[in-house]
Design an enzyme around this catalytic site. Structure first.
Site, mmCIF file in Angstrom:
data_model
loop_
_atom_site.group_PDB
_atom_site.id
_atom_site.type_symbol
_atom_site.label_atom_id
_atom_site.label_comp_id
_atom_site.label_asym_id
_atom_site.label_seq_id
_atom_site.Cartn_x
_atom_site.Cartn_y
_atom_site.Cartn_z
ATOM 1 N N LYS A 204 0.861 -1.185 0.000
ATOM 2 C CA LYS A 204 0.000 0.000 0.000
ATOM 3 C C LYS A 204 0.898 1.236 0.000
ATOM 4 O O LYS A 204 1.758 1.394 0.861
ATOM 5 C CB LYS A 204 -0.894 -0.014 1.239
ATOM 6 C CG LYS A 204 -1.765 1.233 1.341
ATOM 7 C CD LYS A 204 -2.796 1.095 2.439
ATOM 8 C CE LYS A 204 -3.615 2.370 2.564
ATOM 9 N NZ LYS A 204 -4.625 2.272 3.618
ATOM 10 N N LYS A 258 -2.314 -1.479 -3.713
ATOM 11 C CA LYS A 258 -3.155 -0.289 -3.648
ATOM 12 C C LYS A 258 -2.302 0.971 -3.711
ATOM 13 O O LYS A 258 -1.289 1.024 -3.010
ATOM 14 C CB LYS A 258 -3.929 -0.329 -2.333
ATOM 15 C CG LYS A 258 -4.749 0.891 -2.063
ATOM 16 C CD LYS A 258 -5.419 0.736 -0.739
ATOM 17 C CE LYS A 258 -6.144 2.044 -0.429
ATOM 18 N NZ LYS A 258 -6.615 2.081 0.915
HETATM 19 C C1 PBG Z 1 -7.536 3.384 5.574
HETATM 20 C C2 PBG Z 1 -7.840 3.234 4.142
HETATM 21 C C3 PBG Z 1 -7.658 4.172 3.129
HETATM 22 C C4 PBG Z 1 -8.211 3.613 1.985
HETATM 23 C C5 PBG Z 1 -8.693 2.353 2.316
HETATM 24 N N1 PBG Z 1 -8.437 2.123 3.656
HETATM 25 C C6 PBG Z 1 -7.110 5.554 3.165
HETATM 26 C C7 PBG Z 1 -5.752 5.809 3.662
HETATM 27 O O1 PBG Z 1 -4.925 4.919 3.820
HETATM 28 O O2 PBG Z 1 -5.492 6.977 3.923
HETATM 29 C C8 PBG Z 1 -8.293 4.319 0.667
HETATM 30 C C9 PBG Z 1 -9.340 3.813 -0.281
HETATM 31 C C10 PBG Z 1 -9.631 4.715 -1.417
HETATM 32 O O3 PBG Z 1 -9.006 5.778 -1.634
HETATM 33 O O4 PBG Z 1 -10.560 4.375 -2.156
HETATM 34 N N2 PBG Z 1 -6.370 2.889 6.051
#
Ligand code: PBG
Length: 335
Positions: A204, A258
């Site tokens: 991520k 992601k």
């Molecule tokens: C939280 C999380 C996030 C997303 C999914 N879980 C945001 C972040 O890490 O700040 C983002 C999903 C999206 O942008 O569609 N940890």
């Protein structure tokens, strides 16, 4: 050139030959999106009878719990295998220790119970991270400006257990703390949840494409600083493979990359190298780009969206978390 014998040169070989007819294009198609590939992320909010549009994500609404049976029921009718539930948390429930995360009666847990009660044979996935509940907007506990790893992992384990108790099928740690997958697996097993699956947000990245999501869950305004000390640097791919290897070694059943679109090379490498169920998160900013351009009349949303999702499949993803899941499922159903 791929294959043997080598492709004879033009005019014997005419690449356009297999593109001449629709049936032939279908016959030679290598990758195909199906409804089984889709996970639909939904946002939930306190109250009753609510459908709150998320301005930066046209077509996406925050739903109150009483809407879930119908909305998720429709997704099930369309054949979507799973939903991911994200809470919009009221500011008064946000604390420095994010304790609302481990409240077995919090919005997410009540939502999961509601879905499980009314919609059968539908997978429910829950994020594990503190950002919806943390007054600093971070995924972990912040102490003297540092997101502390090991203390956070302990709370994430408790969060996983309350979510599993509510009926969550897939625990998805999105926090990027080190060692959390192994700790969560152990905690789940110790509480009798051997069959609760873990989908690790393994690679991520610290991305600018999460902006609309943070609006949707109400964490954007509270975030102090950025997430670069735990989420990955966009320039790195070898590091992504190490992250994935560690999460698999710790017991992840499925891994996720992601964001999606700017990281399809990562999806491709992960799938080829590890051969485990691999998912991509087509994140909020990617969805917002398509919607915004189509509102301007600059892109055709349905066809651009289907092309985008097919790209994930071609890269090797076994499935895609996408806000367009219902739209895609309807298009697939119409044939
Ligand atoms: C939280 C999380 C996030 C997303 C999914 N879980 C945001 C972040 O890490 O700040 C983002 C999903 C999206 O942008 O569609 N940890």
């Amino acid at each position: 050139m791929t294959g043997f014998p080598p492709t004879p040169a033009f005019p014997v070989t005419r690449m356009r030959r297999t593109r001449t007819q629709n049936w032939l294009r279908r016959l030679v198609r290598e990758n195909q999106l199906t409804v089984d590939d889709l996970i639909w992320p939904i946002f939930v909010v306190e109250g009753a009878g609510k459908r709150q549009p998320v301005p930066s994500m046209p077509g996406v609404e925050r739903l109150s719990i009483d809407m879930l049976a119908e909305e998720v029921g429709q997704a099930k009718e369309l054949g979507i295998p799973a939903v991911a539930v994200f809470p919009y948390t009221e500011d008064n429930l946000k604390t420095p220790d994010g304790r609302e995360a481990v409240n077995g009666d919090n919005l997410v847990c009540r939502s999961v119970r509601e879905i499980k009660k009314h919609v059968h044979d539908m997978g429910v996935l829950c994020d594990v991270a503190l950002d919806p509940y943390n007054s600093d907007g971070h995924d972990g506990i912040v102490k003297n400006g540092i997101i502390v790893n090991d203390e956070t992992v302990e709370i994430l384990c408790q969060q996983s257990i309350v979510q599993a108790q509510a009926g969550c099928d897939v625990i998805a740690p999105s926090d990027m703390m080190d060692g959390r997958v192994g700790a969560i697996r152990k905690a789940l097993d110790a509480h009798g949840f051997q069959d609760v699956t873990i989908m690790a947000y393994a690679a991520k990245y610290a991305s600018a494409f999460y902006g609309p999501f943070r609006d949707a869950v109400g964490s954007g305004g509270t975030l102090t600083g950025d997430k670069k000390t735990y989420q990955m640097d966009p320039g790195n791919i070898d590091e992504a493979l190490r992250e994935v290897a560690l999460d698999i070694a710790e017991g992840a059943d499925m891994v996720m990359v992601k964001p999606g679109l700017p990281y399809l090379d990562v999806v491709s490498r992960v799938k080829r190298q590890f051969g485990v169920p691999t998912y991509a998160y087509n994140v909020s900013g990617e969805y917002a780009m398509l919607r915004a351009a189509s509102q301007q009349g600059w892109l055709d949303y349905p066809s651009a969206m289907m092309e985008m999702l097919t790209g994930f499949k071609r890269a090797g993803a076994d499935g895609i978390l996408t806000y367009a899941a219902r739209d895609a499922a309807k298009i697939l159903r119409a044939g």
